[in-house]
Design an enzyme around this catalytic site. Structure first.
Site, mmCIF file in Angstrom:
data_model
loop_
_atom_site.group_PDB
_atom_site.id
_atom_site.type_symbol
_atom_site.label_atom_id
_atom_site.label_comp_id
_atom_site.label_asym_id
_atom_site.label_seq_id
_atom_site.Cartn_x
_atom_site.Cartn_y
_atom_site.Cartn_z
ATOM 1 N N TYR A 82 47.082 73.589 117.368
ATOM 2 C CA TYR A 82 48.361 73.867 116.816
ATOM 3 C C TYR A 82 49.046 72.551 116.307
ATOM 4 O O TYR A 82 49.536 72.383 115.280
ATOM 5 C CB TYR A 82 49.259 74.702 117.697
ATOM 6 C CG TYR A 82 50.491 75.053 116.689
ATOM 7 C CD1 TYR A 82 50.443 76.462 116.284
ATOM 8 C CD2 TYR A 82 51.676 74.348 116.575
ATOM 9 C CE1 TYR A 82 51.761 76.808 115.357
ATOM 10 C CE2 TYR A 82 52.817 74.701 115.618
ATOM 11 C CZ TYR A 82 52.761 75.951 115.162
ATOM 12 O OH TYR A 82 53.778 76.403 114.620
ATOM 13 N N PHE A 85 54.935 69.755 85.395
ATOM 14 C CA PHE A 85 54.027 71.252 85.306
ATOM 15 C C PHE A 85 55.043 72.309 85.620
ATOM 16 O O PHE A 85 56.214 72.144 86.168
ATOM 17 C CB PHE A 85 53.023 70.960 86.576
ATOM 18 C CG PHE A 85 52.223 72.169 86.575
ATOM 19 C CD1 PHE A 85 51.294 72.426 85.567
ATOM 20 C CD2 PHE A 85 52.355 73.012 87.578
ATOM 21 C CE1 PHE A 85 50.702 73.496 85.637
ATOM 22 C CE2 PHE A 85 51.223 74.082 87.794
ATOM 23 C CZ PHE A 85 50.343 74.387 86.719
ATOM 24 N N ASP A 86 54.406 73.628 85.267
ATOM 25 C CA ASP A 86 55.411 74.613 85.246
ATOM 26 C C ASP A 86 55.944 75.031 86.640
ATOM 27 O O ASP A 86 56.954 75.487 86.825
ATOM 28 C CB ASP A 86 54.836 75.887 84.618
ATOM 29 C CG ASP A 86 53.476 76.294 85.012
ATOM 30 O OD1 ASP A 86 52.727 75.520 85.789
ATOM 31 O OD2 ASP A 86 52.899 77.397 84.843
ATOM 32 N N ASP A 94 53.396 63.239 90.557
ATOM 33 C CA ASP A 94 52.793 64.470 90.918
ATOM 34 C C ASP A 94 51.248 64.090 90.395
ATOM 35 O O ASP A 94 50.927 63.873 89.255
ATOM 36 C CB ASP A 94 53.266 65.457 89.808
ATOM 37 C CG ASP A 94 52.427 66.680 89.690
ATOM 38 O OD1 ASP A 94 51.316 66.594 90.406
ATOM 39 O OD2 ASP A 94 52.995 67.846 89.194
ATOM 40 N N ALA A 136 48.069 65.679 91.285
ATOM 41 C CA ALA A 136 46.998 66.514 91.229
ATOM 42 C C ALA A 136 45.761 65.821 90.490
ATOM 43 O O ALA A 136 44.588 66.119 91.193
ATOM 44 C CB ALA A 136 47.420 67.856 90.366
ATOM 45 N N LYS A 166 42.623 70.183 92.889
ATOM 46 C CA LYS A 166 42.032 69.661 91.896
ATOM 47 C C LYS A 166 41.121 68.410 92.268
ATOM 48 O O LYS A 166 40.256 68.611 92.343
ATOM 49 C CB LYS A 166 43.270 69.112 90.901
ATOM 50 C CG LYS A 166 43.783 70.232 89.974
ATOM 51 C CD LYS A 166 44.899 71.130 90.763
ATOM 52 C CE LYS A 166 45.724 71.796 90.021
ATOM 53 N NZ LYS A 166 46.885 72.687 90.639
ATOM 54 N N HIS A 205 54.555 83.881 82.670
ATOM 55 C CA HIS A 205 53.428 83.787 82.147
ATOM 56 C C HIS A 205 52.465 84.719 83.190
ATOM 57 O O HIS A 205 51.445 85.229 82.931
ATOM 58 C CB HIS A 205 53.165 82.589 81.564
ATOM 59 C CG HIS A 205 53.058 81.622 82.741
ATOM 60 N ND1 HIS A 205 54.058 80.989 83.153
ATOM 61 C CD2 HIS A 205 52.086 81.119 83.364
ATOM 62 C CE1 HIS A 205 53.811 79.989 83.907
ATOM 63 N NE2 HIS A 205 52.526 80.023 84.101
HETATM 64 N N1 F0G Z 1 51.279 69.815 89.586
HETATM 65 C C1 F0G Z 1 50.315 69.814 88.196
HETATM 66 C C2 F0G Z 1 50.075 68.676 87.408
HETATM 67 C C3 F0G Z 1 49.546 70.992 88.218
HETATM 68 O O1 F0G Z 1 48.566 71.092 87.357
HETATM 69 C C4 F0G Z 1 49.650 71.997 89.295
HETATM 70 C C5 F0G Z 1 48.957 73.157 89.275
HETATM 71 C C6 F0G Z 1 50.549 71.816 90.201
HETATM 72 C C7 F0G Z 1 51.173 70.791 90.312
HETATM 73 C C8 F0G Z 1 50.731 72.784 91.473
HETATM 74 O O2 F0G Z 1 49.715 72.963 92.317
HETATM 75 O O3 F0G Z 1 48.711 74.980 92.012
HETATM 76 O O4 F0G Z 1 48.323 73.637 94.109
HETATM 77 O O5 F0G Z 1 50.314 74.829 93.737
HETATM 78 N N2 F0G Z 1 48.002 73.392 88.327
HETATM 79 C C9 F0G Z 1 47.228 74.563 88.283
HETATM 80 C C10 F0G Z 1 46.614 74.698 86.710
HETATM 81 C C11 F0G Z 1 47.699 75.944 88.693
HETATM 82 O O6 F0G Z 1 45.850 75.660 86.530
HETATM 83 O O7 F0G Z 1 46.731 73.707 85.982
HETATM 84 P P1 F0G Z 1 49.079 74.072 93.159
#
Ligand code: F0G
Length: 458
Positions: free
Chosen positions: A72, A124-125, A214, A216, A257, A449
């Protein structure tokens, strides 16, 4: 003759996928209310919905799962990940989280308040969702050139420094962080140059605002810097990565990613103080600070993935496969956001389906057509994803209607890519005959979406 390029790995395990008949797909997509997220994956032949968590782990990653320490607190796996994050990325402090948006949640619960402004390059969304949910504003400062899909420039993901400086001047007191997303997913998987990273970081320092990356797809971004930016051609990917992060105060990471794991993420800090402030939200929402929503075994695989994901040969095969799809589409005259991005091709839906009105969701219509054509699943980056304005509740119509075809890492062969390109050509060839799209019959108030329900427009 010069030997052709090929992947720096071979395949040790396979997973069967199945073709289907058009009549079956017509029924399935109707049952899914024309939302591709609602399809059972068995009803998809080639799944390009996302490159997130869908890559193939290596034998070493699988082996590392067996060595996970599930204690843990203070697990070996945590320390392995901590050492790797320090070594490869240069951050001393981090909190694990179950994925990228969870890392955003931990960070933004700590630093974002109602009325704040977070400038960035096409957030990102989920990032935008977390910001708007807290009553703050995600201010897009991407360069204008990113909206012209035909323009070929090497770093189309950049922030416009003049826009950023104006935002910093206007909102100075209300900016908890600037958010630099690499690569810029929403603008087409387009990279950000080292010069731009330096420029953004200099402005942030000048105005005393922290810079959040960010991250990813940070490794794909580093590959583009190595291959496109003068002065970096002789640096290794790992050297470039260290230089990128040397300019950054905070990183949020969706490890699904570029760290090539199915689940996982983290938020990392240069500041011990901020790390300490964020711990409470990690413990409350994710888990204790040495596992934060991840199993020990998953932290092991993530650490290994950070190393493999920053190797030049792997990245070259990765980015070249996306470019291969781009080249096929060039051959067939299918328009997409140019140049090809790091993780995906973004098809310019408005130019494939010129007769569908934008109120009937052009990119979504193209996504449904491509699924009907060959069982291929992409994702809409258009007016459905853009959501309604939080204040006026009016639909927001973005500059571009794109269908994203994201390529999972180390997963499909170029034969699959050939099928994708041919299917898109067929849709393009009948594009003029498609005149109607879809209307929304049910939607949620934010990030609609994922769960939206649609019906054919009449
Ligand atoms: N930032 C970016 C640039 C992303 O592309 C994503 C996720 C996230 C943050 C959030 O990360 O999914 O691990 O919570 N993108 C995926 C996509 C879902 O299909 O582009 P997450």
């Amino acid at each position: 003759m010069e030997l052709p390029f090929s992947e720096p790995y071979r395949i040790k395990m396979v997973e069967a996928i199945h073709k289907s008949a058009r009549e079956e797909r017509e029924r399935w997509i109707r049952e899914a209310n024309y939302n591709l997220f609602n399809l059972k994956s068995d009803r998809v032949f080639i799944d390009l919905l996302t490159d997130s968590g869908t890559g193939a782990m290596s034998d070493h990653q699988w082996a590392s799962l067996m060595l996970g320490d599930e204690s843990y607190a203070g697990a070996r796996s945590y320390h392995t990940l901590k050492d790797t994050i320090r070594e490869i990325l240069g951050f001393d402090y981090f909190l694990p989280a179950h994925q990228g948006r969870a890392a955003e949640n931990v960070l933004y619960s700590t630093i974002v308040r109602a009325g704040d402004v977070l400038p960035g390059n096409s957030h990102f969304d989920t990032t935008k969702g977390h910001i708007e949910f807290r009553g703050a504003t995600a201010l897009d400062c991407t360069i204008d050139e990113a909206a012209d899909t035909r323009l070929e420039i090497p770093f189309k993901g950049n922030i416009d420094l003049a826009k950023l400086e104006k935002a910093l001047e206007q909102h100075r007191e209300k900016i908890p962080a600037v958010v630099l997303t690499v690569t810029n997913n929403t603008a087409g998987g387009q990279p950000v140059s080292m010069e731009n990273i330096r420029g953004v970081s200099d402005l942030c320092r000048q105005y005393g605002v922290p810079l959040q990356m960010d991250s990813a797809r940070f490794a794909e971004n580093a590959y583009f810097i190595q291959t496109r930016e003068r002065g970096y051609e002789h640096k290794t990917i790992k050297e470039i990565v260290r230089e990128m992060f040397s300019r950054v105060d905070i990183m949020t990471m969706s490890a699904k990613k570029d760290a090539i794991v199915n689940m996982g993420g983290f938020v990392a800090f240069k500041s011990r103080e901020l790390w300490e402030k964020c711990q409470m939200y990690c413990i409350m929402n994710e888990g204790f600070i040495t596992y934060g929503g991840m199993s020990g075994r998953d932290m092991n695989a993530l650490a290994r993935g950070l190393d493999e994901g920053t190797e030049r040969d792997y990245l070259e095969s990765r980015v070249r496969q996306v470019a291969y799809l781009g080249a096929k589409l060039d051959e067939y005259g299918v328009p997409y956001q140019r140049p090809a991005g790091g993780h995906a091709i973004f098809v310019d839906a408005t130019r494939v389906l010129p007769r569908v009105p934008r109120e009937e969701f052009v990119a979504q219509t193209l996504g449904v057509e491509l699924y009907l054509e060959a069982g291929i699943r992409g994702v809409e980056i258009g007016a459905i994803m853009a959501d309604r304005d939080p204040l006026t509740r009016q639909n927001r119509y973005p500059a571009l209607e794109l269908l994203r075809l994201a390529i999972p890492r180390r997963t499909y062969t170029n034969n699959h890519i050939d099928v994708v390109a041919a299917a898109l050509k067929n849709v393009r060839d009948r594009g003029e005959t498609i005149t109607r799209g879809y209307v929304i019959t049910r939607e949620s108030p934010i990030m609609r979406h994922f769960t939206v329900e649609l019906a054919p427009a009449r």
